[in-house]
Design a protein around this motif. Structure first.
Motif, mmCIF file in Angstrom:
data_model
loop_
_atom_site.group_PDB
_atom_site.id
_atom_site.type_symbol
_atom_site.label_atom_id
_atom_site.label_comp_id
_atom_site.label_asym_id
_atom_site.label_seq_id
_atom_site.Cartn_x
_atom_site.Cartn_y
_atom_site.Cartn_z
ATOM 1 N N LEU A 1 -34.282 14.035 37.218
ATOM 2 C CA LEU A 1 -33.205 13.266 37.186
ATOM 3 C C LEU A 1 -33.490 12.480 35.506
ATOM 4 C CD1 LEU A 1 -33.911 11.116 39.803
ATOM 5 C CD2 LEU A 1 -31.610 12.126 39.620
ATOM 6 N N ALA A 2 -34.358 12.806 34.959
ATOM 7 C CA ALA A 2 -34.471 12.886 33.274
ATOM 8 C C ALA A 2 -33.568 13.501 33.009
ATOM 9 C CB ALA A 2 -35.252 12.425 32.834
ATOM 10 N N ASN A 3 -33.699 14.914 33.007
ATOM 11 C CA ASN A 3 -33.959 16.091 32.250
ATOM 12 C C ASN A 3 -31.895 16.462 32.143
ATOM 13 O OD1 ASN A 3 -35.726 17.840 30.724
ATOM 14 N ND2 ASN A 3 -36.772 17.434 32.623
ATOM 15 N N ARG A 4 -31.654 16.060 33.612
ATOM 16 C CA ARG A 4 -29.845 16.337 33.704
ATOM 17 C C ARG A 4 -29.188 15.577 33.074
ATOM 18 N NH1 ARG A 4 -27.843 14.231 39.081
ATOM 19 N NH2 ARG A 4 -27.969 12.674 38.277
ATOM 20 N N ASP A 5 -29.738 13.887 32.497
ATOM 21 C CA ASP A 5 -29.537 12.816 31.284
ATOM 22 C C ASP A 5 -29.294 13.060 30.013
ATOM 23 O OD1 ASP A 5 -27.560 11.429 34.037
ATOM 24 O OD2 ASP A 5 -29.313 9.752 33.957
ATOM 25 N N LEU A 6 -30.288 14.166 29.857
ATOM 26 C CA LEU A 6 -29.998 14.312 28.292
ATOM 27 C C LEU A 6 -28.894 15.249 28.482
ATOM 28 C CD1 LEU A 6 -33.761 16.257 28.293
ATOM 29 C CD2 LEU A 6 -33.456 13.642 27.125
ATOM 30 N N GLN A 7 -28.585 15.694 29.372
ATOM 31 C CA GLN A 7 -27.159 16.056 28.628
ATOM 32 C C GLN A 7 -25.808 15.149 29.051
ATOM 33 O OE1 GLN A 7 -26.599 18.924 27.728
ATOM 34 N NE2 GLN A 7 -28.675 19.044 27.404
ATOM 35 N N HIS A 8 -25.957 13.564 29.349
ATOM 36 C CA HIS A 8 -24.880 12.418 29.722
ATOM 37 C C HIS A 8 -24.296 12.135 28.532
ATOM 38 C CE1 HIS A 8 -23.837 8.366 31.034
ATOM 39 N NE2 HIS A 8 -24.281 9.383 32.417
ATOM 40 N N ASP A 9 -23.277 11.949 29.204
ATOM 41 C CA ASP A 9 -22.230 11.727 27.773
ATOM 42 C C ASP A 9 -21.929 10.732 27.088
ATOM 43 O OD1 ASP A 9 -20.677 14.201 28.679
ATOM 44 O OD2 ASP A 9 -19.010 12.397 30.236
ATOM 45 N N ASP A 10 -22.544 9.428 27.707
ATOM 46 C CA ASP A 10 -23.011 8.352 26.886
ATOM 47 C C ASP A 10 -24.413 8.940 26.219
ATOM 48 O OD1 ASP A 10 -23.891 5.597 26.133
ATOM 49 O OD2 ASP A 10 -22.349 5.371 26.883
ATOM 50 N N PRO A 11 -24.874 8.915 24.411
ATOM 51 C CA PRO A 11 -25.732 8.348 23.923
ATOM 52 C C PRO A 11 -26.661 7.108 24.198
ATOM 53 C CG PRO A 11 -23.638 8.647 22.390
ATOM 54 C CD PRO A 11 -23.258 8.093 23.564
ATOM 55 N N LEU A 12 -26.333 6.412 24.684
ATOM 56 C CA LEU A 12 -27.121 4.988 25.830
ATOM 57 C C LEU A 12 -28.166 5.602 26.560
ATOM 58 C CD1 LEU A 12 -27.567 2.436 25.366
ATOM 59 C CD2 LEU A 12 -26.202 1.823 27.531
ATOM 60 N N VAL A 13 -27.272 6.950 27.270
ATOM 61 C CA VAL A 13 -28.003 6.591 28.527
ATOM 62 C C VAL A 13 -28.785 8.243 28.282
ATOM 63 C CG1 VAL A 13 -27.445 8.434 30.436
ATOM 64 C CG2 VAL A 13 -25.876 6.241 30.023
ATOM 65 N N ARG A 14 -28.407 9.033 26.831
ATOM 66 C CA ARG A 14 -29.318 10.168 26.565
ATOM 67 C C ARG A 14 -31.051 9.529 26.236
ATOM 68 N NH1 ARG A 14 -24.524 12.023 24.623
ATOM 69 N NH2 ARG A 14 -24.980 12.247 22.614
ATOM 70 N N ARG A 15 -30.422 8.180 25.297
ATOM 71 C CA ARG A 15 -31.381 7.982 24.190
ATOM 72 C C ARG A 15 -32.599 7.336 24.995
ATOM 73 N NH1 ARG A 15 -27.729 5.356 20.781
ATOM 74 N NH2 ARG A 15 -27.523 4.187 22.171
ATOM 75 N N ALA A 16 -32.278 6.658 26.932
ATOM 76 C CA ALA A 16 -33.177 6.387 27.517
ATOM 77 C C ALA A 16 -33.190 7.177 28.318
ATOM 78 C CB ALA A 16 -31.968 4.983 28.404
ATOM 79 N N ALA A 17 -33.004 8.410 28.223
ATOM 80 C CA ALA A 17 -33.738 9.619 29.402
ATOM 81 C C ALA A 17 -34.860 9.546 28.166
ATOM 82 C CB ALA A 17 -32.853 10.898 29.520
ATOM 83 N N ILE A 18 -34.310 10.015 27.174
ATOM 84 C CA ILE A 18 -35.292 10.563 26.203
ATOM 85 C C ILE A 18 -37.011 10.061 26.298
ATOM 86 C CG2 ILE A 18 -36.215 10.414 23.314
ATOM 87 C CD1 ILE A 18 -33.116 11.038 23.070
#
Length: 351
Positions: free
Chosen positions: A90-107
């Motif tokens: 799930l976290a790896n998938r959201d590394l490609q999320h459109d919103d940078p906030l979500v990508r940073r949270a996944a990181i």
């Protein structure tokens, strides 16, 4: 037809038109289901409070595609306590999320769940992310890893780190930016540059205790042990009831081989802030280091009872119980962990 009857007829026609317009133009889209909102809130509360079934509902919420970015990021703040192959997926998938906030949270979530080389492989590609804040988040997540762990991403990491330092250096009126710049320089062992950024931080915010702690580390790195001790002593003289400074004193004493005195400082920090889980965890590990196993176990038991979601404390308590051969207690903790997250690697590993 009289004028009065004409006006009456026109009024009736207008009413009919307005009524039909209201019918055809009304919004037929369903209102947000209250139950769905409650499901998100309930899942977040279950994960935060460490309730049975927390991992399952947390994964379900992260599997949704209709959550706002800030809600999705809120879920990732809890995910490191519930690791599993699905959690990483799930976290790896959201590394490609459109919103940078979500990508940073996944990181940040992946940083907490994966060790060195695996973390680098997962996050390294985002050093080329189009969003600057995401690239810088990757730098923060990979700092401290050795060249072998970073591998092929060593060059891109250094390049992005330099960009990060340049951006922070331009924020001359922001003490938080200057402090982070000092920490980045300290990581790179660029001591002169770190000192300059730290001086700027303390000029802007003389009471910044985190900056004082970094200054102590910097002086130690410069082999100025007496000066580092004086900085701490002066700060504690001004703020004798600062739990943060007591905690920092404990770490200073540990670094200088004075473990028993460090224990006193850690105990004082926890006395001043009894709800601080980090302080209790540090006290427990120091007690164990001094072979005071039973008091260490009791501190961790208290921590887990107050914060059932705290996987790090639970895992360490399991290790301490194993050391003393108290397997019944180990089984109880593993059973509780299985209730929280049946896919937890420690549960899968068993005894």
């Amino acid at each position: 037809m009289s004028k009065q009857r004409q006006y009456t007829l026109i009024s009736l026609i207008l009413l009919i038109v307005l009524g039909l317009g209201g019918y055809f133009w009304r919004d037929d889209s369903p209102a947000p289901a209250p139950a769905l909102k409650h499901t998100y809130a309930k899942a977040l509360a279950m994960a935060h409070n460490g309730q049975p079934g927390a991992a399952r509902v947390l994964y379900q919420q992260l599997g949704r595609s209709d959550l706002s970015a800030i809600r999705r990021a809120g879920l990732y703040a809890e995910l490191p306590n519930y690791p599993s192959p699905l959690a990483l997926k799930l976290a790896n998938r959201d590394l490609q999320h459109d919103d940078p906030l979500v990508r940073r949270a996944a990181i940040a979530s992946i940083q907490a769940m994966l060790p060195g080389a695996q973390r680098s492989l997962a996050l390294g590609p985002l050093l080329d992310d189009e969003e600057q804040s995401v690239r810088f988040a990757v730098v923060d997540a990979l700092l401290g890893l050795g060249p072998d762990d970073i591998g092929l991403y060593f060059g891109p990491l250094q390049h992005t780190l330099e960009q990060y330092q340049q951006v922070l250096a331009q924020q001359t009126d922001d003490p938080a930016a200057q402090l982070h710049l000092a920490q980045l320089y300290l990581h790179e062992n660029s001591l002169k540059e770190a000192a300059a950024a730290l001086d700027k931080t303390l000029q802007l915010d003389p009471d910044n205790l985190q900056a004082l702690a970094v200054k102590v580390q910097l002086l130690e790195r410069q082999e100025q042990t007496d000066a580092s001790r004086k900085v701490l002593a002066d700060a504690l003289q001004q703020r004798p009831d600062s739990a943060f400074l007591q905690h920092e004193l404990g770490h200073w004493l540990l670094r200088h081989g004075q473990d028993e005195y460090a224990l006193l400082a850690f105990a004082r920090a926890l006395e001043l802030e009894p709800d601080n889980n980090e302080y209790r965890y540090t006290l427990a590990t120091t007690l164990h280091q001094l072979e005071q196993v039973e008091p260490a176990q009791k501190q961790l038991e208290t921590l887990v009872s107050r914060d059932p979601a705290n996987r790090k404390a639970r895992v360490l308590l399991i290790e301490y119980w194993k050391e003393t051969g108290q397997m019944q207690n180990v089984q109880v903790l593993l059973a509780q962990l299985e209730q929280l997250n049946p896919d937890d690697p420690l549960v899968q590993q068993g005894l």
